[in-house]
Design a protein around this motif. Structure first.
Motif, PDB file in Angstrom:
ATOM      1  N   VAL A   1      50.480 -34.937  31.107  1.00  0.00           N
ATOM      2  CA  VAL A   1      50.628 -34.006  29.968  1.00  0.00           C
ATOM      3  C   VAL A   1      51.176 -32.679  30.490  1.00  0.00           C
ATOM      4  O   VAL A   1      52.093 -32.087  29.915  1.00  0.00           O
ATOM      5  CB  VAL A   1      49.268 -33.786  29.259  1.00  0.00           C
ATOM      6  CG1 VAL A   1      49.362 -32.683  28.212  1.00  0.00           C
ATOM      7  CG2 VAL A   1      48.796 -35.080  28.605  1.00  0.00           C
TER       8      VAL A   1
ATOM      9  N   ALA B   1      59.217 -27.362  28.469  1.00  0.00           N
ATOM     10  CA  ALA B   1      59.400 -25.907  28.513  1.00  0.00           C
ATOM     11  C   ALA B   1      60.719 -25.573  29.213  1.00  0.00           C
ATOM     12  O   ALA B   1      61.473 -24.699  28.772  1.00  0.00           O
ATOM     13  CB  ALA B   1      58.221 -25.255  29.236  1.00  0.00           C
TER      14      ALA B   1
ATOM     15  N   LEU C   1      54.243 -22.359  17.930  1.00  0.00           N
ATOM     16  CA  LEU C   1      55.365 -22.406  18.873  1.00  0.00           C
ATOM     17  C   LEU C   1      56.517 -23.255  18.342  1.00  0.00           C
ATOM     18  O   LEU C   1      57.687 -22.852  18.412  1.00  0.00           O
ATOM     19  CB  LEU C   1      54.839 -23.020  20.190  1.00  0.00           C
ATOM     20  CG  LEU C   1      55.734 -22.972  21.416  1.00  0.00           C
ATOM     21  CD1 LEU C   1      55.870 -21.529  21.887  1.00  0.00           C
ATOM     22  CD2 LEU C   1      55.162 -23.823  22.543  1.00  0.00           C
TER      23      LEU C   1
HETATM   24  C1  HEM Z   1      45.951 -29.237  27.151  1.00  0.00           C
HETATM   25  C2  HEM Z   1      47.222 -29.438  27.376  1.00  0.00           C
HETATM   26  C3  HEM Z   1      48.288 -29.580  26.313  1.00  0.00           C
HETATM   27  C4  HEM Z   1      48.211 -30.094  25.049  1.00  0.00           C
HETATM   28  C5  HEM Z   1      46.989 -30.692  24.371  1.00  0.00           C
HETATM   29  C6  HEM Z   1      49.532 -29.970  24.454  1.00  0.00           C
HETATM   30  C7  HEM Z   1      49.896 -30.421  23.173  1.00  0.00           C
HETATM   31  C8  HEM Z   1      51.162 -30.369  22.644  1.00  0.00           C
HETATM   32  C9  HEM Z   1      51.553 -30.910  21.372  1.00  0.00           C
HETATM   33  C10 HEM Z   1      50.648 -31.656  20.404  1.00  0.00           C
HETATM   34  C11 HEM Z   1      52.871 -30.627  21.185  1.00  0.00           C
HETATM   35  C12 HEM Z   1      53.684 -30.903  19.928  1.00  0.00           C
HETATM   36  C13 HEM Z   1      54.872 -31.804  20.135  1.00  0.00           C
HETATM   37  C14 HEM Z   1      55.730 -31.884  18.897  1.00  0.00           C
HETATM   38  O1  HEM Z   1      55.511 -31.181  17.895  1.00  0.00           O
HETATM   39  O2  HEM Z   1      56.674 -32.700  18.928  1.00  0.00           O
HETATM   40  C15 HEM Z   1      53.316 -29.891  22.343  1.00  0.00           C
HETATM   41  C16 HEM Z   1      54.591 -29.401  22.523  1.00  0.00           C
HETATM   42  C17 HEM Z   1      54.988 -28.677  23.621  1.00  0.00           C
HETATM   43  N1  HEM Z   1      54.240 -28.360  24.735  1.00  0.00           N
HETATM   44 FE1  HEM Z   1      52.309 -28.863  25.045  1.00  0.00          FE
HETATM   45  N2  HEM Z   1      50.359 -29.337  25.355  1.00  0.00           N
HETATM   46  C18 HEM Z   1      49.642 -29.093  26.502  1.00  0.00           C
HETATM   47  C19 HEM Z   1      50.079 -28.514  27.653  1.00  0.00           C
HETATM   48  C20 HEM Z   1      51.338 -27.966  27.827  1.00  0.00           C
HETATM   49  C21 HEM Z   1      51.790 -27.287  29.022  1.00  0.00           C
HETATM   50  C22 HEM Z   1      50.993 -27.077  30.304  1.00  0.00           C
HETATM   51  C23 HEM Z   1      53.060 -26.889  28.781  1.00  0.00           C
HETATM   52  C24 HEM Z   1      53.955 -26.140  29.729  1.00  0.00           C
HETATM   53  C25 HEM Z   1      54.294 -24.923  29.567  1.00  0.00           C
HETATM   54  C26 HEM Z   1      53.421 -27.316  27.433  1.00  0.00           C
HETATM   55  C27 HEM Z   1      54.625 -27.095  26.808  1.00  0.00           C
HETATM   56  C28 HEM Z   1      55.019 -27.595  25.601  1.00  0.00           C
HETATM   57  C29 HEM Z   1      56.325 -27.411  24.995  1.00  0.00           C
HETATM   58  C30 HEM Z   1      57.481 -26.617  25.598  1.00  0.00           C
HETATM   59  C31 HEM Z   1      56.310 -28.089  23.769  1.00  0.00           C
HETATM   60  C32 HEM Z   1      57.481 -28.197  22.772  1.00  0.00           C
HETATM   61  C33 HEM Z   1      57.451 -27.005  21.864  1.00  0.00           C
HETATM   62  C34 HEM Z   1      58.695 -26.976  20.996  1.00  0.00           C
HETATM   63  O3  HEM Z   1      59.079 -28.002  20.404  1.00  0.00           O
HETATM   64  O4  HEM Z   1      59.271 -25.890  20.916  1.00  0.00           O
HETATM   65  N3  HEM Z   1      52.325 -27.974  26.878  1.00  0.00           N
HETATM   66  N4  HEM Z   1      52.260 -29.739  23.215  1.00  0.00           N
END
Ligand code: HEM
Length: 282
Positions: free
Chosen positions: A196, A204, A274
């Protein structure tokens, strides 16, 4: 309107986490020597909430999109048929409805396997409505990273929530119960949490990699992403302390698991906002 879309996405994430978590938990219970206890009222309530979220969230997203485009109702079929957003919405809604139908029933081998596939379908299609779908340079990598990220987050955080609600039996203090539900969860999370994290860092990079640090931090998107990274690091750090306890033959601390889950909710909340912001340089 400003908060409605993030709230709809938060609802979608919640339902997806519960569907992925329930599927994962059933698979872990199959591997564990001690089978998971039957659904407690708290788990049953959470599964019903997850099912409702998976039905309501796509409808809310559709209604908000229609309002934003100021489309009359009669134009809805054209929106769904002729636009990338509309086709992405349809592809997401089908596995959402299937997951919602499969979440509350009593577990059998067949419904559990179908739920895992339906929840994976939601994870794969979720990227069709966000920035991943708009990435013209790396479309496949963007969608693949997004799918891995969502499925992994669901398997990890969703299963953790359901195990806490179910009051999963803690392992023997002697360490003899190496195949119980918590050790099986810990083994899974040891693989899935880094996945993850790395898929998140990959996403990112695809969103903001072309901008310099100053430009990233000057944007709302960049600042929220930095906050999310910090929160996610805390979730991983807390998870690691519980993993060490389990390895030492001790039970996970309920309060720490609760804090871990509260931080995860903040991560989802940050993500819901975001995905509605414009990345720098876009
Ligand atoms: C506990 C850890 C994490 C959880 C539960 C989580 C959960 C999620 C979920 C549910 C999405 C939505 C995807 C979508 O709408 O298609 C997402 C998108 C994203 N996550 Fe995470 N995430 C986690 C950690 C991280 C980390 C460490 C990063 C790094 C910086 C990160 C960066 C991103 C990015 C860049 C997106 C896409 C945002 C966009 O579409 O603009 N995430 N995350």
């Amino acid at each position: 309107m400003e908060t409605a879309a993030p709230l709809a996405r938060l609802l979608l994430y919640g339902g997806t986490m519960l569907a992925m978590g329930q599927g994962t938990r059933t698979m872990l219970a199959g591997r564990a020597s001690a089978r998971a206890s039957g659904p407690s009222p708290a788990v049953r309530g959470a599964l019903w909430c997850g099912a409702c979220a998976l039905l309501v969230a796509p409808l809310l997203l559709l209604s908000l999109q229609r309002q934003a485009l100021e489309l009359p109702l009669a134009e809805l079929p054209a929106l769904l048929r002729d636009t990338t957003w509309g086709r992405g919405w349809l592809q997401l809604t089908i596995p959402c409805v299937l997951s919602a139908l499969l979440l509350p029933p009593r577990r059998t081998g067949t419904t559990s396997r179908l739920l895992v596939w339906a929840a994976l379908g939601v994870s794969v299609t979720m990227g069709g409505l966000g920035h991943a779908a708009a990435d013209a340079q790396w479309p496949l990598a963007s969608r693949l990273l997004d799918a891995l990220h969502v499925a992994g987050a669901g398997a990890w955080i969703g299963a953790l929530l359901l195990m806490l609600l179910a009051g999963a039996p803690v392992p023997e203090p002697t360490g003899a119960d190496r195949h119980g539900e918590w050790p099986a969860f810990s083994q899974m999370a040891t693989v899935v949490a880094p996945l993850v994290f790395l898929s998140g860092v990959g996403s990112a990079w695809l969103r903001v990699g072309a901008s310099g640090p100053a430009e990233i931090l000057a944007s709302d998107y960049g600042r929220l992403l930095a906050l999310k990274l910090l929160l996610a690091l805390l979730v991983v750090a807390l998870g690691a302390t519980q993993r060490r306890r389990l390895h030492a033959g001790a039970a996970p601390r309920r309060q720490v698991v609760l804090v871990e889950l509260c931080l995860a909710v903040l991560v989802f909340t940050a993500t819901a906002w975001l995905t509605g912001l414009e990345p720098p340089g876009a």
